[in-house]
Write a protein that holds these residues in place. Structure first.
Motif, PDB file in Angstrom:
ATOM      1  N   PRO A 401       0.803  -1.230   0.000  1.00 45.49           N
ATOM      2  CA  PRO A 401       0.000   0.000   0.000  1.00 45.49           C
ATOM      3  C   PRO A 401       0.831   1.273   0.000  1.00 45.49           C
ATOM      4  O   PRO A 401       0.388   2.297  -0.511  1.00 45.49           O
ATOM      5  N   ASP A 402       2.054   1.228   0.542  1.00 46.18           N
ATOM      6  CA  ASP A 402       2.870   2.433   0.574  1.00 46.18           C
ATOM      7  C   ASP A 402       3.231   2.914  -0.826  1.00 46.18           C
ATOM      8  O   ASP A 402       3.489   4.106  -1.028  1.00 46.18           O
ATOM      9  N   GLU A 403       3.274   1.986  -1.779  1.00 47.60           N
ATOM     10  CA  GLU A 403       3.655   2.383  -3.135  1.00 47.60           C
ATOM     11  C   GLU A 403       2.648   3.356  -3.734  1.00 47.60           C
ATOM     12  O   GLU A 403       3.004   4.265  -4.478  1.00 47.60           O
ATOM     13  N   MET A 404       1.372   3.177  -3.417  1.00 45.39           N
ATOM     14  CA  MET A 404       0.349   4.035  -3.991  1.00 45.39           C
ATOM     15  C   MET A 404       0.342   5.408  -3.343  1.00 45.39           C
ATOM     16  O   MET A 404      -0.086   6.384  -3.953  1.00 45.39           O
ATOM     17  N   ASN A 405       0.784   5.480  -2.084  1.00 47.72           N
ATOM     18  CA  ASN A 405       0.879   6.762  -1.388  1.00 47.72           C
ATOM     19  C   ASN A 405      -0.429   7.539  -1.399  1.00 47.72           C
ATOM     20  O   ASN A 405      -0.441   8.755  -1.426  1.00 47.72           O
ATOM     21  N   GLY A 406      -1.531   6.822  -1.456  1.00 53.51           N
ATOM     22  CA  GLY A 406      -2.825   7.488  -1.451  1.00 53.51           C
ATOM     23  C   GLY A 406      -3.154   8.232  -2.725  1.00 53.51           C
ATOM     24  O   GLY A 406      -4.153   8.939  -2.794  1.00 53.51           O
ATOM     25  N   LYS A 407      -2.341   8.071  -3.760  1.00 54.22           N
ATOM     26  CA  LYS A 407      -2.551   8.864  -4.972  1.00 54.22           C
ATOM     27  C   LYS A 407      -3.683   8.336  -5.828  1.00 54.22           C
ATOM     28  O   LYS A 407      -4.343   9.084  -6.543  1.00 54.22           O
ATOM     29  N   TRP A 408      -3.871   7.044  -5.826  1.00 53.49           N
ATOM     30  CA  TRP A 408      -4.892   6.475  -6.700  1.00 53.49           C
ATOM     31  C   TRP A 408      -6.217   6.447  -5.972  1.00 53.49           C
ATOM     32  O   TRP A 408      -6.256   6.066  -4.799  1.00 53.49           O
ATOM     33  N   PRO A 409      -7.304   6.886  -6.568  1.00 53.77           N
ATOM     34  CA  PRO A 409      -7.458   7.256  -7.985  1.00 53.77           C
ATOM     35  C   PRO A 409      -7.418   8.752  -8.243  1.00 53.77           C
ATOM     36  O   PRO A 409      -7.848   9.212  -9.289  1.00 53.77           O
ATOM     37  N   MET A 410      -6.916   9.551  -7.282  1.00 49.21           N
ATOM     38  CA  MET A 410      -7.100  10.991  -7.347  1.00 49.21           C
ATOM     39  C   MET A 410      -6.520  11.613  -8.620  1.00 49.21           C
ATOM     40  O   MET A 410      -7.144  12.453  -9.262  1.00 49.21           O
ATOM     41  N   THR A 411      -5.307  11.216  -8.981  1.00 51.87           N
ATOM     42  CA  THR A 411      -4.667  11.854 -10.123  1.00 51.87           C
ATOM     43  C   THR A 411      -5.484  11.664 -11.383  1.00 51.87           C
ATOM     44  O   THR A 411      -5.708  12.595 -12.155  1.00 51.87           O
ATOM     45  N   VAL A 412      -5.949  10.435 -11.607  1.00 54.77           N
ATOM     46  CA  VAL A 412      -6.771  10.146 -12.781  1.00 54.77           C
ATOM     47  C   VAL A 412      -8.106  10.873 -12.690  1.00 54.77           C
ATOM     48  O   VAL A 412      -8.543  11.546 -13.624  1.00 54.77           O
ATOM     49  N   LEU A 413      -8.749  10.745 -11.567  1.00 58.24           N
ATOM     50  CA  LEU A 413     -10.099  11.273 -11.411  1.00 58.24           C
ATOM     51  C   LEU A 413     -10.146  12.783 -11.557  1.00 58.24           C
ATOM     52  O   LEU A 413     -10.994  13.327 -12.280  1.00 58.24           O
ATOM     53  N   TYR A 414      -9.245  13.498 -10.891  1.00 57.03           N
ATOM     54  CA  TYR A 414      -9.287  14.945 -10.951  1.00 57.03           C
ATOM     55  C   TYR A 414      -8.945  15.462 -12.346  1.00 57.03           C
ATOM     56  O   TYR A 414      -9.474  16.483 -12.780  1.00 57.03           O
ATOM     57  N   SER A 415      -8.069  14.753 -13.048  1.00 57.51           N
ATOM     58  CA  SER A 415      -7.793  15.137 -14.428  1.00 57.51           C
ATOM     59  C   SER A 415      -9.056  15.049 -15.273  1.00 57.51           C
ATOM     60  O   SER A 415      -9.333  15.921 -16.099  1.00 57.51           O
ATOM     61  N   LEU A 416      -9.831  13.989 -15.058  1.00 57.56           N
ATOM     62  CA  LEU A 416     -11.072  13.832 -15.808  1.00 57.56           C
ATOM     63  C   LEU A 416     -12.099  14.884 -15.396  1.00 57.56           C
ATOM     64  O   LEU A 416     -12.842  15.402 -16.241  1.00 57.56           O
ATOM     65  N   TYR A 417     -12.182  15.213 -14.115  1.00 58.03           N
ATOM     66  CA  TYR A 417     -13.095  16.273 -13.682  1.00 58.03           C
ATOM     67  C   TYR A 417     -12.820  17.574 -14.435  1.00 58.03           C
ATOM     68  O   TYR A 417     -13.745  18.255 -14.885  1.00 58.03           O
ATOM     69  N   TYR A 418     -11.528  17.927 -14.554  1.00 55.91           N
ATOM     70  CA  TYR A 418     -11.192  19.169 -15.238  1.00 55.91           C
ATOM     71  C   TYR A 418     -11.603  19.103 -16.699  1.00 55.91           C
ATOM     72  O   TYR A 418     -12.165  20.059 -17.242  1.00 55.91           O
ATOM     73  N   GLU A 419     -11.341  17.988 -17.338  1.00 55.40           N
ATOM     74  CA  GLU A 419     -11.659  17.885 -18.766  1.00 55.40           C
ATOM     75  C   GLU A 419     -13.160  17.847 -18.993  1.00 55.40           C
ATOM     76  O   GLU A 419     -13.686  18.527 -19.863  1.00 55.40           O
ATOM     77  N   PHE A 420     -13.880  17.052 -18.209  1.00 50.25           N
ATOM     78  CA  PHE A 420     -15.319  16.930 -18.399  1.00 50.25           C
ATOM     79  C   PHE A 420     -16.060  18.192 -17.988  1.00 50.25           C
ATOM     80  O   PHE A 420     -17.212  18.386 -18.384  1.00 50.25           O
ATOM     81  N   GLY A 421     -15.418  19.022 -17.183  1.00 49.45           N
ATOM     82  CA  GLY A 421     -16.054  20.268 -16.773  1.00 49.45           C
ATOM     83  C   GLY A 421     -15.878  21.397 -17.763  1.00 49.45           C
ATOM     84  O   GLY A 421     -16.380  22.499 -17.551  1.00 49.45           O
ATOM     85  N   LYS A 422     -15.151  21.140 -18.862  1.00 43.15           N
ATOM     86  CA  LYS A 422     -14.941  22.174 -19.874  1.00 43.15           C
ATOM     87  C   LYS A 422     -16.188  22.361 -20.733  1.00 43.15           C
ATOM     88  O   LYS A 422     -17.028  21.474 -20.851  1.00 43.15           O
ATOM     89  N   VAL A 423     -16.247  23.532 -21.363  1.00 41.37           N
ATOM     90  CA  VAL A 423     -17.351  23.794 -22.277  1.00 41.37           C
ATOM     91  C   VAL A 423     -17.307  22.808 -23.442  1.00 41.37           C
ATOM     92  O   VAL A 423     -18.317  22.239 -23.840  1.00 41.37           O
TER      93      VAL A 423
END
Length: 1005
Positions: A401-423
């Motif tokens: 679990p230390d390898e993930m460092n709590g990053k997953w799924p945030m990096t993927v998810l937030y990138s998609l939030y930004y893209e899907f929130g575009k006009v």
């Protein structure tokens, strides 16, 4: 490199919003995209060019002989294919690359009789070949027969051919060369047959549905080793070739052409010290192969592979279906993805030798899903990729679990939030949409794993992997030809995994009656949008109402989002008095077409609720102001860590994104940052950096608000940075997350004027300035250059400019990227408007051979990143309109770039008035392109102005109330000083010229 980097690499190019890619003073941290076992851009391009073979034939076995001449980069071969007619025809059509030379005159076709009583092949009957055609455009080889053959006829095709070994890329049958430390050259031969590259080596039915058995024989030098999918059966002498031997491999199980693999090397192997657990009465034999001088760096890999395989065997409740698995570290392996052939896998050396589990786990999962079970078509690959990616992340979390460092799924998810929130989301190439679709699908699998429960989800995956011949869709089951292929074992369609999950869900009450996994998944995956769920609590009545609508982070009257989009949404929520984050079963589902959902409140009016904890579903959540207030107060208290880091990050991220998109008052979002003064988790902090950057760009044109904002951010970041510096001393080797977070924090502190950072940067830069021969090289790390140009002296900026001008051309010692970075920071970092004006004079007006059109475009691009930059460019364009128009009359692209960069970034009414004034000039000039650009800019500015009118006063008032008097006084003093140095910065936009009377109105206005 941690798992966050693998995930960020995989999706970084989707959105371009990850802040680390935009920080001017640290480009070395930019994370390039790494493609995985099947790259979806490749799939998209493949689908657009694919010429599927006509129906009517099905291969039942291959016997393939390959004689490579490794040093001559040529090969010859013979293939005998047993085929069965599934329709009446007098033609045989195979896939064969145009460069494959087939001996047409030597082709033999024999009809094979079948003794049904004994179920054996009887003596063959020859069939005459009327002619052959090699269709290079379709990569087809057509064999015309002299007689018509009926459905059910069985034949053998015998063909000889020659071809070229690929030497310039990893494709087909390829050769690689490496040199050892003694200077001796070594050759390596391998195969890479995805997506349709088996036909480069032999004529075949080169499509995934045609699964059958293979018997491979290969001629190899005696001093080398040959490997294939299966174990070696026997070796025989090669008549007339005493230095060579024929290796004959055991027959493979039924598989597709792309799975066939061959390697001929002089590599050495190492075996694990641990054992793969016995499964189904057999034990998988694992070996790791590499060149002799590299093998020692892989000494920890075999046991790591065994650990992953044991986990996966237990998860899937089956082995890979083969007795052995070889993993090979290939030098100079240039394919965009690892080759996960069944039983024989090829990796880049660096990917196999890495310390992390995720990448190896991801590729190993393909031995089950992708190889043991194979997509029916390449169009079914995205769901394969997404499921494997989810399972790899889950495997890594469970093993290390230390390898993930709590990053997953945030990096993927937030990138998609930004893209899907575009006009206009994904307005670029279609391949990006395919990658995003795969990322969404991965997160949907994660949602089902939570909502169905981990055990039930695993049960569904096991059924998917192990079930041989399941019911198929009507489209295929009613077609005799497709039915003959479907009966081939271990293939799947994209929808099959959802069907298996639905089967297990039906055994429980986890889903509302009438709702299926397939129906839930389709809108989530198929739409380039996500929902926003709003929860409104009636504290007196004890009820809560849930509503959904399309989430938009950008607001515009020109938005094309479908207002009637709806999703089936699982409502998982926790009350303040029972923060049990292991309870992920939905308390309800919001279903399409049923309007708002109202249920009883799950706690009292003095307690908050958290909806969608741990980002179980792919949607942000808004609350009523009272619930937000209780959350903000709790996060500032001593029990903050009762809420896990992923959920703390979500609450902060949702609040800021909703405020940015106009769904929440910015006062509420800013109140949610109070707890950051005591927050030390990088997981919570990381998404905020992007939000700070986005909001900062919005308000930079208003100096007093922006200055307060910078000071507030600095007050939050300084304690975090000091904590990171102190904590790093206790680590013998700093973990990757700490290195990353220190760099990110330091970058931001430098940007907002952190004094120790500026002092360090200037001290380092002085070493360069004191150098006797500064043009010979740059001794300053890139991280220090932008702070110097932003906060340093005019002399330091001028020194950097001279280094660009003097940069040696065609130098072997200096890289052109050094000059590019210097020019980029000179334009993008300085706050001094006179320096910007000087740079514009040199690049746009003067006949200066030191600057190319590419340099000009780079300067323009960097100036759009700051209010001072695009404001100065605006004035420069207006003052020199006629000169610039004449100079660039023959370079429309560059002229349009100048106009666009000078007009498209204002976001206030004052900016609108300025651009309107420039519109007068463009109309008088009769320049259609400039008119169009400026008119479009005016429409955008009107939209942006609405954001500022709504939010600037709120942000300014909150900052004034929450900053100390000393800090406010220091801001006033700094603003006075900066205004004296730059009398037009940036509130010159408050001086309003008389605008042209135009007809520009917002659409719908």
């Amino acid at each position: 490199m941690s798992i966050q980097f693998f995930i960020m690499r995989r999706l970084a190019f989707i959105t371009g919003i990850l802040l680390i890619l935009t920080l001017l003073n640290n480009p070395s941290n930019g994370l390039a995209k790494v493609k995985r076992s099947v790259d979806l851009n490749d799939v998209y391009q493949y689908q657009s060019r694919q010429n599927r073979l006509p129906k009517g034939l099905r291969p039942t076995s291959y016997r393939l002989e390959i004689e490579p001449s490794i040093y001559e980069a040529k090969f010859k071969g013979r293939v005998r294919i047993n085929i069965t007619w599934t329709d009446t025809s007098d033609r045989i059509i195979l896939n064969a690359h145009p460069d494959l030379a087939i001996d047409g005159s030597g082709i033999k076709v024999k009809e094979l009789g079948v003794d049904e009583r004994k179920d054996i092949i009887t003596p063959a009957t020859g069939i005459n070949v009327a002619g052959t055609t090699h269709n290079a455009k379709k990569s087809w080889y057509v064999i015309e027969l002299e007689q018509m053959l009926r459905n059910g006829t069985k034949c053998e095709i015998d063909m000889k051919f020659t071809g070229n070994i690929t030497t310039n890329k990893t494709s087909g049958l390829f050769r690689r060369e490496y040199v050892d430390s003694a200077g001796k050259s070594h050759m390596v031969l391998g195969t890479y047959f995805r997506l349709d590259n088996a036909q480069n080596m032999f004529p075949c039915f080169d499509e995934p549905p045609y699964k059958t058995k293979y018997q491979l024989s290969v001629l190899r030098p005696k001093n080398m080793t040959a490997l294939s999918n299966t174990e070696l059966d026997r070796s025989t002498d090669a008549p007339g070739k005493p230095d060579f031997v024929w290796d004959h491999f055991k027959e493979t199980p039924e598989m597709s052409t792309f799975q066939l693999a061959l390697a001929i090397t002089d590599f050495e192997s190492i075996s694990p010290t641990k054992m793969v657990n016995e499964m189904n009465g057999t034990r998988l034999n694992v070996k790791i192969w590499a060149r002799k001088e590299y093998i020692d760096s892989l000494k920890n890999v075999p046991d790591k592979v065994v650990e992953i395989i044991n986990y996966l065997q237990d998860y899937f409740n089956c082995s890979i279906g083969l007795p052995k698995l070889d993993l090979m570290a290939m030098p100079f392996y240039t394919a965009t993805k690892s080759s996960d052939n069944w039983g024989l896998m090829f990796f880049k050396e660096s990917e196999l030798s890495g310390h992390q589990l995720w990448n190896i786990a991801y590729e190993l999962i393909y031995q089950w899903i992708g190889q043991y079970r194979t997509p029916f078509r390449w169009s079914d690959v995205p769901v394969n990729k997404a499921l494997n990616s989810f399972l790899a992340s889950m495997t890594t979390v469970d093993i290390n679990p230390d390898e993930m460092n709590g990053k997953w799924p945030m990096t993927v998810l937030y990138s998609l939030y930004y893209e899907f929130g575009k006009v206009f989301p994904f307005s670029r190439v279609a391949g990006i949409r395919e990658e995003a679709k795969s990322a969404k699908t991965e997160l949907i699998f994660r949602m089902f794993s939570y909502t169905l429960g981990k055990d039930l989800f695993r049960k569904g995956v096991r059924r998917f992997v192990q079930q041989e011949n399941q019911e198929q869709s009507e489209e295929y089951s009613t077609n005799r030809y497709w039915l003959s292929l479907i009966r081939t074992p271990r293939i799947f369609f994209a929808d099959d995994i959802y069907s298996r999950l639905n089967d297990v869900a039906n055994e429980t009450n986890n889903l509302p009656e009438g709702l299926t996994i397939n129906e839930i998944a389709a809108p989530w995956i198929g739409r380039n949008r996500v929902p926003l769920v709003t929860v409104t609590r009636d504290y007196e009545a004890g009820t809560m109402m849930f509503s959904q609508k399309v989430f938009l982070r950008e607001t515009s009257s020109r938005v094309v989002a479908k207002s009637n989009y709806e999703w089936d949404i699982p409502i998982v929520m926790l009350p303040q008095d029972n923060l049990n984050f292991s309870n992920t079963k939905p308390v309800a589902w919001m279903t399409k077409g049923n309007g708002n959902l109202t249920i009883h409140d799950i706690t009292d009016k003095n307690s908050f609720i958290i909806v969608n904890p741990e980002e179980i579903g792919m949607f942000p959540v808004n609350y009523d102001s009272c619930n937000w207030k209780m959350l903000a107060e709790f996060l500032q208290g001593p029990n903050r860590q009762m809420i896990p880091v992923l959920t703390r990050a979500k609450l902060l991220h949702d609040a800021w994104n909703l405020a940015y998109g106009g769904e929440l008052c910015f006062e509420t979002a800013l109140n949610m940052t109070h707890f950051l003064k005591n927050e030390r988790s990088h997981v919570v902090w990381e998404p905020l950096f992007t939000l700070i950057d986005h909001v900062g760009r919005r308000i930079e044109g208003v100096s007093d608000v922006y200055a307060k904002f910078e000071v507030y951010i600095r007050s939050l970041l300084e304690p975090l940075y000091e904590y990171l510096l102190e904590s790093s001393k206790s680590y013998r080797e700093e973990p990757s997350w700490m290195i990353h977070m220190k760099g990110l924090t330091k970058n931001f502190l430098c940007r907002v004027g952190y004094q120790s950072c500026i002092q360090e940067a200037r001290e380092q830069f002085k070493k360069w300035m004191d150098s006797e021969e500064p043009d010979k090289g740059n001794p300053v790390s890139n991280e220090f250059i932008c702070p110097v140009f932003k906060w340093g002296t005019k002399e330091e900026w001028e020194f950097g400019l001279q280094r660009v001008i003097n940069f040696p051309k065609n130098s072997l010692e200096r890289k052109q990227s050094e000059r590019t970075y210097l020019l980029k920071t000179l334009a993008g970092c300085t706050r001094d408007l006179l320096s910007i004006e000087k740079l514009l004079n040199m690049t746009l007006l003067e006949e200066n051979s030191h600057f190319t059109n590419s340099d000009i475009q780079l300067v323009l691009s960097m100036l759009t990143g700051s209010a001072g930059g695009y404001l100065t460019l605006y004035h420069f364009l207006k003052q020199n309109w006629n000169v610039l128009k004449e100079r660039y009359k023959d370079d429309k692209h560059l002229w349009d770039g100048i106009v666009s960069s000078a007009t498209s970034n204002f976001n206030t009414q004052e900016g609108y008035d300025l651009v309107s004034g420039l519109h007068c000039l463009s109309k008088q000039s009769g320049l259609d392109s400039a008119n169009w650009i400026i008119e479009d800019a005016l429409k955008n500015i009107l939209e942006e102005t609405k954001w500022n009118e709504k939010n600037l006063k709120v942000i300014n008032s909150w900052l004034t109330d929450n900053l100390s008097k000393d800090l406010l006084d220091s801001i006033d003093a700094a603003n006075i000083s900066h205004t004296i140095d730059n009398p037009h910065y940036p509130l010159v936009i408050l001086s309003t010229p008389t605008p042209c009377i135009t007809t520009i109105q917002p659409i719908g206005g």
